[in-house]
Design a protein around this motif. Structure first.
Motif, PDB file in Angstrom:
ATOM      1  N   GLU A   1       3.062  -2.051  -3.299  1.00 25.19           N
ATOM      2  CA  GLU A   1       4.610  -2.137  -2.642  1.00 25.19           C
ATOM      3  C   GLU A   1       4.139  -2.803  -1.126  1.00 25.19           C
ATOM      4  O   GLU A   1       5.384  -3.958  -0.594  1.00 25.19           O
ATOM      5  N   THR A   2       3.072  -2.842  -0.321  1.00 26.54           N
ATOM      6  CA  THR A   2       2.888  -3.446   0.438  1.00 26.54           C
ATOM      7  C   THR A   2       2.393  -5.161   0.582  1.00 26.54           C
ATOM      8  O   THR A   2       2.609  -5.668   1.421  1.00 26.54           O
ATOM      9  N   ASP A   3       2.028  -5.468  -0.546  1.00 28.01           N
ATOM     10  CA  ASP A   3       1.753  -6.880  -0.714  1.00 28.01           C
ATOM     11  C   ASP A   3       2.890  -7.421  -1.120  1.00 28.01           C
ATOM     12  O   ASP A   3       3.509  -8.830  -1.209  1.00 28.01           O
ATOM     13  N   SER A   4       3.674  -6.738  -1.874  1.00 27.66           N
ATOM     14  CA  SER A   4       5.124  -7.610  -2.012  1.00 27.66           C
ATOM     15  C   SER A   4       6.341  -7.887  -0.940  1.00 27.66           C
ATOM     16  O   SER A   4       6.646  -8.339  -0.385  1.00 27.66           O
ATOM     17  N   LEU A   5       5.333  -6.410  -0.171  1.00 30.71           N
ATOM     18  CA  LEU A   5       6.802  -7.005   1.082  1.00 30.71           C
ATOM     19  C   LEU A   5       6.075  -8.379   1.863  1.00 30.71           C
ATOM     20  O   LEU A   5       7.507  -8.980   3.047  1.00 30.71           O
ATOM     21  N   GLN A   6       5.304  -8.386   2.153  1.00 25.80           N
ATOM     22  CA  GLN A   6       4.868  -9.273   2.443  1.00 25.80           C
ATOM     23  C   GLN A   6       5.538 -10.676   1.376  1.00 25.80           C
ATOM     24  O   GLN A   6       5.400 -11.790   2.527  1.00 25.80           O
ATOM     25  N   VAL A   7       4.793 -10.701   0.074  1.00 21.56           N
ATOM     26  CA  VAL A   7       5.094 -11.742  -0.246  1.00 21.56           C
ATOM     27  C   VAL A   7       6.614 -12.411  -0.251  1.00 21.56           C
ATOM     28  O   VAL A   7       7.132 -13.618  -0.161  1.00 21.56           O
ATOM     29  N   ARG A   8       7.625 -11.102  -0.347  1.00 27.50           N
ATOM     30  CA  ARG A   8       9.415 -11.753   0.194  1.00 27.50           C
ATOM     31  C   ARG A   8       9.479 -11.944   1.000  1.00 27.50           C
ATOM     32  O   ARG A   8      10.064 -12.786   1.204  1.00 27.50           O
TER      33      ARG A   8
ATOM     34  N   TYR B   1       4.488 -14.013  -8.273  1.00 29.51           N
ATOM     35  CA  TYR B   1       3.713 -12.847  -8.097  1.00 29.51           C
ATOM     36  C   TYR B   1       4.140 -11.448  -7.831  1.00 29.51           C
ATOM     37  O   TYR B   1       3.677 -10.139  -7.534  1.00 29.51           O
ATOM     38  N   LEU B   2       5.676 -12.281  -6.996  1.00 29.91           N
ATOM     39  CA  LEU B   2       6.166 -10.374  -6.468  1.00 29.91           C
ATOM     40  C   LEU B   2       7.122  -9.671  -7.791  1.00 29.91           C
ATOM     41  O   LEU B   2       6.588  -8.715  -7.578  1.00 29.91           O
ATOM     42  N   ARG B   3       7.109  -9.934  -8.609  1.00 22.55           N
ATOM     43  CA  ARG B   3       7.339  -9.502 -10.285  1.00 22.55           C
ATOM     44  C   ARG B   3       5.996  -8.898 -10.305  1.00 22.55           C
ATOM     45  O   ARG B   3       5.977  -7.086 -10.732  1.00 22.55           O
ATOM     46  N   LYS B   4       4.875  -9.606 -10.236  1.00 20.14           N
ATOM     47  CA  LYS B   4       3.612  -8.825 -10.756  1.00 20.14           C
ATOM     48  C   LYS B   4       2.855  -7.533 -10.062  1.00 20.14           C
ATOM     49  O   LYS B   4       2.746  -6.442 -10.093  1.00 20.14           O
TER      50      LYS B   4
ATOM     51  N   ARG C   1       5.293  -4.723 -10.778  1.00 23.62           N
ATOM     52  CA  ARG C   1       5.558  -4.101 -11.975  1.00 23.62           C
ATOM     53  C   ARG C   1       4.024  -3.321 -11.378  1.00 23.62           C
ATOM     54  O   ARG C   1       3.587  -2.499 -12.177  1.00 23.62           O
ATOM     55  N   GLU C   2       2.477  -3.236 -10.978  1.00 27.24           N
ATOM     56  CA  GLU C   2       1.223  -2.489 -10.491  1.00 27.24           C
ATOM     57  C   GLU C   2       1.951  -1.775  -8.822  1.00 27.24           C
ATOM     58  O   GLU C   2       1.033  -1.031  -9.190  1.00 27.24           O
ATOM     59  N   LEU C   3       3.649  -2.125  -8.604  1.00 30.81           N
ATOM     60  CA  LEU C   3       3.210  -0.629  -8.040  1.00 30.81           C
ATOM     61  C   LEU C   3       2.874  -0.902  -6.268  1.00 30.81           C
ATOM     62  O   LEU C   3       2.151  -0.302  -5.503  1.00 30.81           O
TER      63      LEU C   3
END
Length: 372
Positions: A152-159, A142-145, A148-150
């Protein structure tokens, strides 16, 4: 005495196998899980006449670590993100290649049942490590997803959660499908539980306290988002709904087709404004069997809540439930006065009722789902 001891050992084995092969549970509170385990332990101990297991060297008490789990039953998403991750919904078009890993996890859990006590702790840790590995793979996907969909806020939390996981720290994320992969990814047959039983928390909407760092308002929004995703936005959780309401929606989703839900809840959904969404759900997404009230005595004596027992089936794909008969039952005597034989007779009569019927012990009003 020998005969009695053998019978008790037989009961012990039967009860043990019933628990280990059929029972699963989840609660958000760790202490509630521990209490559940203790009650199961005690229910087995009373079947041992001399305090010893029937086979020498066998542990008296079975391992419940992978049967009764701590977790949030209604939300499956990384905190502070807006992306539900519900694997059972995506089972038939699953982008994430973890089926092989899940099969390995299922095999490891089965192997635990045969593991000698001496090596059990080590094997348990291996299973827990495999679960964490799978959760890490899910987060990576889901981080890669998100990248790809930019998002950024959500990806920081997942990371951030992924890094905590790699450090061995607990993370506030529970997957039904990883906790019980043998239920949702079986080798054959329909995925899901045969029966879902629950007595969801009686918490009014203004008193909801999240089990995570989310604010109460954000937690309610997360519930609405997860239920909407789970049911393709065909089901809504009203803003004024008490906490027990989303458990109905999640409970049915956990069932296999033809599985049965049995809930003890407040009766408020039958007459308050937000209850219309629950009623609509039962009429359109389930084969609603019956709702049982007791006019004489509350289910829980110390509770100020009037409760009802609701039974419903998750229908088969494409099943027409319009002509299914829903039976609204009101008992006029305490349940314990009918137990067990008279209750069996009463329920049999209720199941057969196709017209309104009144007896000394109960009243039943049948209606088809189409009529309702």
């Amino acid at each position: 005495a020998t005969s009695l001891g053998k019978k008790r050992h037989d009961r012990y084995e039967l009860k043990k196998q019933l628990i280990l092969n059929n029972l699963y549970g989840v609660d958000v509170k760790d202490w509630a899980v521990r209490v559940c385990e203790l009650r199961l332990f005690l229910s087995l101990l009373v079947e041992l006449p001399d305090g010893n297991p029937p086979r020498s060297g066998e542990p008296i008490l079975p391992n419940f670590n992978f049967r009764i789990r701590v977790g949030d039953s209604i939300i499956q998403e990384v905190p502070d993100t807006s992306l539900p991750i519900i694997l059972r919904k995506e089972r038939n078009h699953f982008e994430l290649p973890i089926h092989r890993t899940l099969k390995k996890l299922i095999a490891m859990k089965k192997e635990l049942e045969k593991t000698p006590t001496t090596y059990l702790a080590k094997k348990e840790q291996e299973v827990f490590a495999e679960e964490r590995k799978i959760v890490g793979e899910i987060l990576d996907h889901y981080l890669r997803k998100m990248e790809r969909e930019l998002q950024e806020t959500d990806s920081l939390q997942v990371r951030s959660q992924k890094e905590r996981l790699e450090r061995g720290e607990p993370i506030p994320l529970f997957f039904w499908e990883v906790a019980f992969p043998e239920v949702f990814f079986p080798d054959s047959g329909e995925p899901g539980f045969d029966i879902v039983l629950a007595n969801p928390p009686y918490v009014r909407h203004e008193e909801i306290k999240p089990p995570t760092s989310l604010s109460p308002q954000d937690y309610k929004v997360a519930i609405q988002r997860n239920i909407g995703y789970l049911w393709d936005n065909q089901v809504k959780v009203p803003g004024q709904a008490d906490l027990y309401v989303p458990f109905f929606f999640v409970g049915i989703s956990l069932l296999k087709r033809g599985g049965i839900l049995c809930f003890v809840t407040s009766n408020s959904w039958l007459d308050v404004d937000y209850g219309s969404e629950v009623q609509k759900f039962f009429l359109t997404k389930t084969r609603w069997l019956m709702t049982i009230d007791n006019l004489k005595r509350r289910t829980f004596k110390g509770s100020a809540i009037n409760t009802v027992i609701t039974l419903a089936v998750r229908p088969k794909e494409g099943e027409d439930v319009g002509e299914n008969i829903v039976r609204f039952v009101a008992f006029r005597v305490p349940f314990e006065e009918l137990m067990p034989d008279l209750m069996g007779v009463a329920l049999e009569e209720i199941y057969e009722a196709t017209e309104r019927k009144q007896e000394h012990e109960y009243r039943v009003t049948p209606k088809t789902q189409r009529e309702l």
